[in-house]
Design an enzyme around this catalytic site. Structure first.
Site, PDB file in Angstrom:
ATOM      1  N   ASP A 107       0.837  -1.261   0.126  1.00 33.27           N
ATOM      2  CA  ASP A 107       0.116  -0.112  -0.087  1.00 33.27           C
ATOM      3  C   ASP A 107       0.865   1.229  -0.005  1.00 33.27           C
ATOM      4  OD1 ASP A 107      -1.974  -1.688  -0.054  1.00 33.27           O
ATOM      5  OD2 ASP A 107      -2.869  -1.187   1.823  1.00 33.27           O
ATOM      6  N   ASP A 155      -6.523   6.520  12.595  1.00 40.26           N
ATOM      7  CA  ASP A 155      -5.115   7.001  12.235  1.00 40.26           C
ATOM      8  C   ASP A 155      -4.917   7.974  11.517  1.00 40.26           C
ATOM      9  OD1 ASP A 155      -4.021   4.941  13.780  1.00 40.26           O
ATOM     10  OD2 ASP A 155      -3.496   3.622  12.251  1.00 40.26           O
TER      11      ASP A 155
END
Length: 408
Positions: free
Chosen positions: A16, A127
């Site tokens: 990612d 996050d």
């Protein structure tokens, strides 16, 4: 927002963030600096360097740093002085790592002349909030790029197609969807998603990575003695150690005995509920021991005040406000309470549990002569309790008298 010229990316080396790296280069035509933090996640970090180089990052723009000691000393230990638990259960392993990563992103941006930082957090989770609130608190002028909120790569298939089109290496086990997502550092592992999304289904055994199943843990208990100075652990079984060494050893001991597993459905700051499997073996032992030493060294008024503010303190960390003035104010109060929290605690580890079985300290407030069932040599006059009870009963008696009068 104007296009950035140089971006510091929080880079794990995984698929990612490698896709994000290439996307930043192609979308913004900017120079990219990578930052990979060794937080004790237990993975080799050299592959991250090689992959960054493969994707065209200059060697001088690749930052790989061992921040384990800073992580435990300056973030984990201050949090544990507060006995912080989010929603009464979660030891905040992911939450407490984000402000440190953001701090280094902002510092590296200043060192390299970058005008933006970037992270790989999705637009659904906590996050993104933690990274960005921390970054803005440290540099109000920094630009923050969150590709998951911008790009059109909204499926695993599209991500893989982008990777293949840009010659980004794809591990064979990444060609299918991962069974669950994992975040790890020296304090914990966090597993979410896929096979864990239905809270009605028990988590498969293979999800757990740091702890043995409690039923398969050793049949003989193990004792560990943890020594504290001013609220921080400084030694294990009489051997002085640094913060990261202590947490590493407690992880090994706790994990061996199946300590620190948590299956939690929590309330995310962004509004949804999510289910996570957490493993915090060393942290669970440390929390138990810290509570144990506070039992004999902390005054009841101070201890009860600490417990009353702990949920607020834990929520601030969970929500990303580590660098907020209110967290710092609470930290000052908490640290003041720890001035005499020094001594040693013996904890028994057995089949998934960590229990305090003994504690001693030169700073102890415990007075055996006051609580003994034997002769106390005049240390306490039991007759004093009568007046104490009468004074505390006065308002209750007045209320009862009033209620009886009104009813009559």
């Amino acid at each position: 927002m104007s296009a950035p010229k140089k971006v510091v990316l929080a880079y794990s080396g995984g698929l990612d963030t490698s896709i994000i790296l290439k996307w930043l280069q192609t979308e913004y035509r900017c120079e990219v600096v990578t930052f990979t933090a060794d937080l004790g996640q237990g993975e080799e970090l050299d592959p991250a360097r090689k992959k960054a180089e493969l994707l065209g990052i200059k060697p001088e723009n690749i930052y790989i740093e061992d921040v384990r000691e800073e992580f435990v000393r300056d973030f984990v230990f201050p949090m544990f002085r507060a006995n912080a638990l989010y929603e009464g259960l979660y030891l905040l392993g992911t939450s407490i790592a984000r402000p440190l990563i953001s701090k280094r992103l902002v510092e590296i941006a200043a060192e390299t002349g970058a005008d933006a930082v970037a992270h790989g957090a999705t637009g659904k989770g906590n996050d993104q909030v933690r990274f960005e609130l921390s970054a803005y608190a440290l540099n109000p002028n920094i630009k923050v790029i969150a590709p998951w909120r911008e790009w059109t790569l909204t499926s695993r298939t599209k991500l893989l197609e982008f990777a293949e089109a840009n010659q980004i290496p794809i591990a064979k086990d990444k060609r299918g969807e991962a069974p669950f997502s994992v975040d790890a550092n020296l304090l914990h592992t966090s597993s979410e998603g896929k096979v864990l999304e239905n809270p009605a289904d028990e988590a498969p055994d293979y999800v757990y990575q740091r702890t043995v199943h409690p039923e398969e843990a050793p049949d003989k208990p193990e004792m560990v003695e943890i020594t504290f100075e001013k609220g921080d652990a400084v030694a294990i079984d009489g051997e002085a150690m640094g913060p990261s060494e202590i947490l590493t050893l407690l992880n090994e001991l706790g994990g061996k005995h199946g300590v620190g597993r948590l299956d939690l459905v929590e309330n995310r700051f962004v509004g949804m509920k999510s289910r996570g499997i957490y493993e915090t073996p060393g942290g669970t032992v440390l929390l138990e021991a810290h509570r144990g030493i506070e039992q004999i060294t902390l005054d009841s008024g101070a201890g009860h005040l600490k417990d009353s503010i702990m949920p607020r303190y834990a929520e601030l960390i969970y929500n990303g406000f580590w660098f907020s003035p209110e967290r710092e104010m609470l930290q000052a109060l908490i640290d003041k309470s720890q001035e005499h929290v020094s001594g040693t605690v013996r904890v028994k580890l057995f089949k998934g549990s960590a229990r305090t079985v003994a504690r001693w300290s030169e700073h102890s407030l415990y007075s055996e002569k006051h609580v003994t069932f034997e002769e106390d040599a005049g240390a306490y006059d039991q007759k004093d309790a009568e007046g104490f009870i009468r004074l505390n009963a006065l308002r209750l008696k007045l209320i009862a008298t009033r209620n009886a009068r009104v009813k009559g």
